[in-house]
Design a protein around this motif. Structure first.
Motif, mmCIF file in Angstrom:
data_model
loop_
_atom_site.group_PDB
_atom_site.id
_atom_site.type_symbol
_atom_site.label_atom_id
_atom_site.label_comp_id
_atom_site.label_asym_id
_atom_site.label_seq_id
_atom_site.Cartn_x
_atom_site.Cartn_y
_atom_site.Cartn_z
ATOM 1 N N ASP A 95 0.832 -1.202 0.000
ATOM 2 C CA ASP A 95 0.000 0.000 0.000
ATOM 3 C C ASP A 95 0.865 1.249 0.000
ATOM 4 N N GLN A 96 0.416 2.243 -0.724
ATOM 5 C CA GLN A 96 1.183 3.481 -0.881
ATOM 6 C C GLN A 96 1.555 4.111 0.462
ATOM 7 N N TYR A 97 0.678 4.025 1.454
ATOM 8 C CA TYR A 97 0.951 4.746 2.706
ATOM 9 C C TYR A 97 2.181 4.231 3.437
ATOM 10 N N MET A 109 -8.852 -0.228 -0.424
ATOM 11 C CA MET A 109 -7.679 -0.438 0.426
ATOM 12 C C MET A 109 -7.711 -1.819 1.080
ATOM 13 N N THR A 119 -6.916 3.493 -5.462
ATOM 14 C CA THR A 119 -6.537 2.293 -4.727
ATOM 15 C C THR A 119 -5.308 2.594 -3.885
ATOM 16 N N SER A 120 -5.088 1.801 -2.857
ATOM 17 C CA SER A 120 -3.844 1.891 -2.095
ATOM 18 C C SER A 120 -2.763 1.025 -2.725
ATOM 19 N N SER A 160 -3.389 5.837 -7.507
ATOM 20 C CA SER A 160 -3.127 5.317 -6.163
ATOM 21 C C SER A 160 -3.006 6.466 -5.176
ATOM 22 N N GLY A 191 -2.511 7.342 -0.560
ATOM 23 C CA GLY A 191 -2.191 6.811 0.756
ATOM 24 C C GLY A 191 -1.380 7.812 1.541
ATOM 25 N N GLY A 200 -13.040 4.810 2.672
ATOM 26 C CA GLY A 200 -12.005 3.822 2.375
ATOM 27 C C GLY A 200 -12.590 2.445 2.635
#
Lengths: 435, 435
Positions: A11-13, B154, B179-180, B192, B194, B305
């Motif tokens: 996931d990007q975070y 997510m 999306t994440s 994407s 996040g 989310g």
């Protein structure tokens, strides 16, 4: 296949947190993240940890290719990209062996290292453990329900094409006999099997109409009389007669894939015996789950083929495990959000059992604390083992066969309520000796 | 990634049938296999076809490497192996475009060629269509429930690591905003996003205890004030105050991930407005499904989310499509097993609509037959299109964006009952004009 990078299965975070932590200097703090499930899904009484070997492999392949870095440069600064370029995981991982039972709160996997190196592993580790654990935990219920009869996994077509391979592996770990999936056979050595579908019988349709006998003759010519003939394309009674006619009384098995499987199994058994094919086995398939498998126990069924309900977790398609930060620079940390509390500190687990081997309790204590006192008349087993040390595998990784053995031993150690299929409470309590 | 062979993502019986058919001469018979669903899962009112592009790609990559052949030599004879060595699919595929709605019995994909070349594609084609369709069909219900608000996917951590990528793609097709998942961003261009998790706030714990402000400052230094701050690690009211304190009134958004999201959204909106941060958005997440999304419509929520319920199909994790032989050498064939009947013949579908665009019926006819008569005051649209001809792509493949547009148009064309979230009958009937 195993050479592929897993660095973008995430996931990007995780990378934006990394970037911020590299900037403010917290990235190097020593952290422990813990994988655990707050509860067992769907009233289950135990869970089976699966996917550990795949997760460790994914960690080893968590390296950044040029293409990975190019893709991440959309939103990451140069310094973070430079850090990732050199990255490989050098931390420690402890946890439950693959095939071990787990309960609510069990510290299934603990990842210790710098914040930077641990935070970015979250998604891929959870994806693997949540998927494989859900399938294995469902599969053992089917294994228990089948009570010693063969179980073949054939659900590939009902799930993502790669999830299918992992499902076949998880089902075998849990005690299934074989799979239809060929990639699972190649990659993990799971025994594979398969004979024919209705299409093969239908293919043998000529100008004069259906010719089931031609289909059966062809299959036997190719696969021998020990094969399994699918007898329900047109009329089952006719199909069984034709099957024995063509194959003789040494026919390996017949498969029934539709209708009331219990009633049909009885009729077919009688018919086979009357035809002198008393050693011919009966295989049933078609929308089976753990409940219908159990319901067929009293019928003359020799083995089961299970598809949809296995690969979809029979109502519990994910294990719901989370990956939570529990310790920073030796200090326990915990979030306090309502109904999503976490317990701080690096942990390990000990399971208490009676002399008979029946487990009675799982005690979770801080990794650094003294082992919990063992009550009189009970024995204690350390459940947590070291899996990676400094990023390298610690001790010999258990094989899939060893995990399969661990599952079988675990199921035998449950109190009898633990094997009941109905929804209920966890088979044993988990007690936190961490506060 | 796209270069990998898909030839072993399949079930063993496809190759044993192939071997028998090559031996008895039926392998060259011209066949049509049809992908369809007998019913919509779980009382759904429509389904969304997804995965078509991935399935066509998997067919193109259905070639046999030396390693594939070595693995198959465990149970296949030399002649069959030689045949596979040369294999590439040269048949025709027609079907529904990705993003098209489907109903019970809709001929979603038809594969025509020799028995040999069609039978071996069964599992991989079904795996892809069943997975992606299940996710897209769930996602559109969430899109409808969100009524124009943003939806971020997510759920990667709750499903197999590769299924996660396909899920992100299917959710975007269905109308999700982002999306994440980073691999979905790279591979399919899905937007994407996040920012941060609770771990990042917890990381900022010093000798004096938690320091939420330090975490927020760090995130803003790295990502700017337009970022989303996660405010529920400790106390939400305190978290919101600290967030605006640190970021100022131009803070992009706050995220709430636990508790009663409706009540909290109202409180937080009031608090943000009182603090002068009236343009700061509110993002909610945490075990949302289509029902809770709909229930939050009247609350001051700006975007959602969604994780677990999306990637597990919110109760319907697989579309349940099957791949059935329907025609051999121009003759319709059908199995008669109870409750699993098939309808013979190659088919195509036409959808009737009113002038307003509202669809009223789907008519399924034999591919070779005259088009069905169009009732007065209705218009007809040919749903079936040619996808592969002689194994080569036929016409320009629709892009993911075009599929996304098709979904949006389709949803608008449903009678109003079709968008109701509760369980019920399919929104329009399917009529067979094939007999």
């Amino acid at each position: 296949m195993t050479a592929q990078s897993t660095a973008l299965l995430t996931d990007q975070y995780e990378y934006t947190m990394l970037a911020a932590a590299l900037k403010d200097g917290t990235a190097q703090r020593r952290c422990t993240f813990e994988v655990f499930a707050r509860k067992l899904p769907y009233g289950r009484r135990y869970g089976i940890v699966a996917g550990t070997a795949r997760a460790l492999d994914a960690i080893a392949r968590f390296r950044f290719t040029d293409d990975d870095l190019r893709s991440l440069s959309r939103f990451l600064d140069k310094e973070t990209l430079r850090w990732l370029e050199e990255f490989r995981f050098r931390g420690d991982v402890t946890g439950y062996r693959e095939g071990e039972m787990y309960f609510p709160g069990s510290p299934v996997l603990s990842v210790t290292g710098t914040f930077a190196e641990c935070v970015i592993l979250e998604t891929v580790v959870l994806s693997i453990l949540n998927h494989d654990t859900a399938i294995a935990s469902t599969a053992t219920r089917m294994v228990t329900a089948a009570d010693g009869r063969g179980l073949m996994e054939m659900g590939s077509r009902r799930t993502h094409e790669s999830a299918a391979v992992a499902s076949a592996r998880a089902a075998y770990l849990a005690g299934f006999t074989a799979t239809s999936n060929l990639e699972a056979a190649r990659q993990y050595g799971v025994p594979s099997a398969g004979t024919s579908a209705h299409a093969f019988t239908l293919l043998h349709t000529g100008a004069d109409g259906p010719d089931e006998a031609a289909a059966f003759r062809s299959q036997i010519a190719a696969l021998g009389t020990a094969t399994t003939l699918l007898v329900d394309t047109y009329d089952i009674t006719e199909g069984v007669r034709t099957a024995v006619d063509v194959a003789g009384p040494d026919l390996g098995a017949v498969r029934i894939d539709s209708g009331d499987l219990g009633v049909l199994a009885r009729q077919v058994r009688q018919q086979l015996d009357d035809l002198g094919a008393s050693r011919t086995k009966i295989v049933v398939s078609g929308d089976l789950d753990e409940y219908s498998i159990a319901a067929l126990r009293s019928e003359p069924v020799d083995s089961y083929g299970v598809g949809t309900s296995l690969v979809t977790g029979s109502g519990a398609p994910t294990a719901g495990m989370v990956y939570k930060l529990t310790e920073v620079d030796g200090r326990p940390v915990a979030k306090r959000s309502s109904s999503k509390e976490t317990r701080g500190g690096s942990k390990r687990a000990v399971r208490f059992a009676r002399d008979t081997g029946t487990v009675v309790e799982e005690v979770i204590c801080l990794a650094a604390a003294e082992p919990p006192p063992v009550p009189m008349s009970l024995t204690a087993r350390e459940v947590t083992v070291s899996l990676l040390r400094g990023g390298e595998p610690d001790a010999e990784a258990p094989t899939l066969e060893e995990g399969r053995q661990l599952v079988a031993t675990g199921l035998k150690s449950l109190p009898w309520e633990g094997l009941v299929l109905s929804h209920g409470e966890p088979a044993i309590p988990t007690r936190f000796a961490t506060e």
